[in-house]
Design a protein around this motif. Structure first.
Motif, PDB file in Angstrom:
ATOM      1  N   THR A   8       9.518   9.649  -8.081  1.00 19.38           N
ATOM      2  CA  THR A   8       9.724   8.036  -7.834  1.00 19.38           C
ATOM      3  C   THR A   8       8.485   7.423  -9.171  1.00 19.38           C
ATOM      4  O   THR A   8       8.112   8.484  -9.819  1.00 19.38           O
ATOM      5  CB  THR A   8       8.692   8.114  -6.005  1.00 19.38           C
ATOM      6  N   HIS A 166       1.492  14.268   2.054  1.00 21.06           N
ATOM      7  CA  HIS A 166       2.112  12.928   1.803  1.00 21.06           C
ATOM      8  C   HIS A 166       0.768  11.419   1.281  1.00 21.06           C
ATOM      9  O   HIS A 166      -0.052  11.274   1.690  1.00 21.06           O
ATOM     10  CB  HIS A 166       1.869  12.117   3.801  1.00 21.06           C
ATOM     11  N   PRO A 168       2.068   8.026   1.589  1.00 23.24           N
ATOM     12  CA  PRO A 168       3.333   6.795   1.330  1.00 23.24           C
ATOM     13  C   PRO A 168       2.850   5.503   0.360  1.00 23.24           C
ATOM     14  O   PRO A 168       4.028   5.376   0.212  1.00 23.24           O
ATOM     15  CB  PRO A 168       1.868   5.770   2.308  1.00 23.24           C
ATOM     16  N   GLU A 169       2.276   5.852  -0.314  1.00 20.30           N
ATOM     17  CA  GLU A 169       2.801   5.207  -1.489  1.00 20.30           C
ATOM     18  C   GLU A 169       3.986   4.510  -2.092  1.00 20.30           C
ATOM     19  O   GLU A 169       4.743   4.377  -2.728  1.00 20.30           O
ATOM     20  CB  GLU A 169       1.775   4.242  -2.180  1.00 20.30           C
ATOM     21  N   ARG A 171       6.377   7.321  -0.246  1.00 21.67           N
ATOM     22  CA  ARG A 171       7.333   7.438  -0.081  1.00 21.67           C
ATOM     23  C   ARG A 171       7.006   8.899  -0.020  1.00 21.67           C
ATOM     24  O   ARG A 171       8.983   8.797   0.155  1.00 21.67           O
ATOM     25  CB  ARG A 171       9.034   6.278   0.305  1.00 21.67           C
ATOM     26  N   ASP A 206       7.060   8.276   7.451  1.00 26.16           N
ATOM     27  CA  ASP A 206       7.786   7.661   6.537  1.00 26.16           C
ATOM     28  C   ASP A 206       8.028   7.680   5.497  1.00 26.16           C
ATOM     29  O   ASP A 206       7.093   6.903   4.685  1.00 26.16           O
ATOM     30  CB  ASP A 206       7.429   5.857   7.263  1.00 26.16           C
ATOM     31  N   VAL A 207       8.632   8.480   5.295  1.00 28.70           N
ATOM     32  CA  VAL A 207       9.173   8.792   3.778  1.00 28.70           C
ATOM     33  C   VAL A 207      11.178   8.069   3.350  1.00 28.70           C
ATOM     34  O   VAL A 207      11.353   9.081   4.169  1.00 28.70           O
ATOM     35  CB  VAL A 207       8.756  10.356   2.971  1.00 28.70           C
ATOM     36  N   ASP A 208      10.841   9.105   2.074  1.00 30.66           N
ATOM     37  CA  ASP A 208      12.100   8.627   1.107  1.00 30.66           C
ATOM     38  C   ASP A 208      12.540  10.266   0.965  1.00 30.66           C
ATOM     39  O   ASP A 208      14.013  10.614   0.803  1.00 30.66           O
ATOM     40  CB  ASP A 208      12.733   7.491   0.682  1.00 30.66           C
TER      41      ASP A 208
END
Ligand SMILES: [Zn+2]
Length: 306
Positions: A8, A166, A168-169, A171, A206-208
């Motif tokens: 990412t 994890h 989050p920023e 994902r 809540d991740v991609d």
């Protein structure tokens, strides 16, 4: 460093090395590294790559297996604070009945990193400071670095100190060997029931994308594939026990060598060994027998004989 993959905007990993997938996240206040390359030359290259993007603030290991932690040695003096779960820290490069992790790290050199020999420490030198860390936590831990959050989640199963990171920023989550993507799963002394619970916990994030311990980056859909492999192993051995098969019979007859893909890079010669170990360890657990581990491990056939 050749082969680094941009996952990412700020997340990088390398899925093409022998050993785990070492990764890092670039923040506005330096870099956070997750696991280290097992091969010395790659570890040195990897550190240089990270430091070209900023100082290394933290190094987090996801588990105590050699291929995730041995390279910590080559990050000494970088200023990185090493952060590890207590169950990981307690097992850091500790020789056990079935494996001497230091020998195992050395064994990979002739075939996969001949140049690494020159920077491979002797045993005493190594154990004086393997860079196992100064921040030791239990439960979960959250770090805030620049504009990024790092949630270190205790997800035991594959190992007792297993940690998922994890972010989050971005994902993204880094799972360590809770996921073996597209390759054989090493159960060794794992607790399969805990492992399945770990997959459930990761499913709730809540991740991609998930960066596994081995193999290519995947989506959450792969959590179901990993679970099916774990349950297939456990139910096949449970059926063997129900039929009254002995340990030897179970080890001889239960195998997923043809079904769950190859072994990850550089360890193809371990295919049969993994089947034997997985089936035997599960048989021990399901019958309440003392661990019958300690079977001889095959040496890399590509390594020259000493
Ligand atoms: Zn592992």
């Amino acid at each position: 460093m050749y082969g680094i993959e941009n996952v990412t905007a700020n997340v990088f990993t390398h899925t093409g090395l022998r050993g785990s997938n070492p990764s890092f996240v670039v923040t506005s206040d330096g870099v956070v590294a997750i696991d280290t390359p097992q091969l010395p030359s790659r570890a040195v290259e990897w550190r240089r790559e990270i430091e070209s993007r900023g100082p290394i603030r933290y190094l987090i290991n996801t588990e105590h297996h050699v291929d995730h932690i041995f390279g910590n040695y080559y990050v000494r003096g970088s200023g990185a604070l090493v952060v590890n779960h207590r169950e990981l820290w307690n097992r850091f490069m500790v020789p056990g009945p079935e494996i001497d992790p230091f020998d195992y790290a050395h064994e990979a050199l002739p075939a996969d990193d001949p140049d690494g020999e020159a920077i491979f420490p002797d045993r005493d030198e190594y154990y004086r400071d393997p860079n196992k860390g100064s921040i030791v936590f239990t439960g979960d831990l959250t770090l805030r670095v620049g504009e990024h959050t790092f949630e270190l989640l205790h997800t035991p199963g594959h190992t007792p100190g297993q940690t998922t990171v994890h972010v989050p920023e971005e994902r993204v989550a880094f799972t360590g060997d809770t996921l073996f993507s597209g390759c054989q799963t090493w159960l060794m002394t794992s607790d399969v029931d805990q492992w399945v619970a770990a997959l459930d916990r990761i499913r709730g994030l809540d991740v991609d994308l998930l960066v596994p311990g081995h193999g290519p980056v995947v989506t959450k859909q792969y959590l179901d594939v990993q679970r099916s492999h774990l349950l297939a192993w456990k139910s096949a051995v449970a059926e063997a026990v129900a039929k009254g098969w002995s340990r030897d019979e179970t080890v001889a007859r239960v195998s997923f060598a043809d079904e769950f893909g190859p072994v990850d890079i550089g360890q193809e010669y371990m295919l049969e060994y993994i089947q034997t170990w997985n089936a035997g360890a599960l048989w021990d657990q399901l019958t309440g027998s003392p661990s019958g581990g300690g079977m001889p491990r095959p040496l890399d056939p590509r390594a020259p004989l000493a």
